[in-house]
Design an enzyme around this catalytic site. Structure first.
Site, PDB file in Angstrom:
ATOM      1  N   TYR A 131      25.712  -1.448 -32.990  1.00 38.21           N
ATOM      2  CA  TYR A 131      26.555  -1.298 -31.802  1.00 38.21           C
ATOM      3  C   TYR A 131      27.894  -0.673 -32.165  1.00 38.21           C
ATOM      4  CZ  TYR A 131      29.661  -2.719 -27.983  1.00 38.21           C
ATOM      5  OH  TYR A 131      30.585  -2.727 -26.975  1.00 38.21           O
ATOM      6  N   VAL A 132      28.542  -1.210 -33.182  1.00 37.51           N
ATOM      7  CA  VAL A 132      29.846  -0.691 -33.606  1.00 37.51           C
ATOM      8  C   VAL A 132      29.712   0.759 -34.066  1.00 37.51           C
ATOM      9  CG1 VAL A 132      31.696  -0.930 -35.308  1.00 37.51           C
ATOM     10  CG2 VAL A 132      30.770  -2.961 -34.172  1.00 37.51           C
TER      11      VAL A 132
END
Length: 220
Positions: A131-132
């Site tokens: 996600y990051v």
């Protein structure tokens, strides 16, 4: 203004649609699932069905054409796989920027996440790492587009469903904390009206400054 919201059934997006409709704008919500059309309509937006993971840039450009601005608020969401973080949070954001440029819609506000430029701890789970990485890649892509887009990247902290406070901290160096989705939506509305925030990457949490004042202060 006609504002296209990409990821139009998300929790921030529905709040944004309501706020835009309330002030007399025309929000257009791009959604993947046609079953979500009524929710979007109830929020005051026009539902338009398109699957960002399958659409071509031409197909998305057709949906964006004629808008005054685009808000990218899409995300794979909780419980999704690492692979979908890449296809939605990164690749769909790039597709949106490409389509906005082709459609001649210069103003784009992209909803990212706080601290994605910072390394994640070694014990971080695979999905959160993905996600990051996806959010950072999407932001990095947008930051290279100064010639064809007037972009602002908004990086909220931890999101809550508490009632909006109308009070925020908004700047490049704001430390991680929480922020209500209602206040995120309000900040997006204010950003759309503030050309001085073009080219800025702004962290957002709840704070002590009224939204409009905070956005004005964040203008370059």
């Amino acid at each position: 203004m006609r504002i296209v919201i990409v990821g139009g059934h998300g929790k921030i997006a529905l709040r944004l649609a309501r706020q835009l409709a309330d002030r007399g704008d025309t929000p257009v919500a791009l959604i993947r699932n046609p079953d979500h059309s009524q929710d979007v309509t109830d929020a005051g937006a026009e539902p338009v069905v398109i699957d960002l993971e399958k659409a071509t840039v031409t197909e998305l450009t057709e949906k964006i054409m004629g808008a005054d601005a685009v808000v990218f608020a899409a995300g794979a969401g909780p419980g999704s796989s690492a692979a979908r973080k890449e296809t939605v949070d990164h690749k769909a954001a790039v597709l949106t920027a490409d389509a906005a440029a082709l459609a001649g819609v210069r103003r784009l506000v992209q909803v990212s996440a706080i601290n994605v430029d910072k390394p994640v701890p070694e014990d971080t789970g695979e999905v959160w790492k993905a996600y990051v990485a996806a959010k950072k890649a999407a932001d990095d892509d947008l930051r290279q587009r100064d010639l064809d887009l007037d972009w602002t990247i908004l990086r909220p902290g931890g999101l809550t469903d508490e009632p909006g406070t109308g009070l925020v901290a908004l700047d490049e160096d704001v430390e991680r904390d929480t922020v209500t989705r209602e206040d995120v939506a309000a900040v997006i509305v204010a950003l759309l009206n503030e050309p001085g925030t073009v080219g800025r990457v702004l962290n957002l949490v709840n704070g002590e400054t009224p939204v409009v004042d905070a956005v004005r202060a964040a203008s370059g």
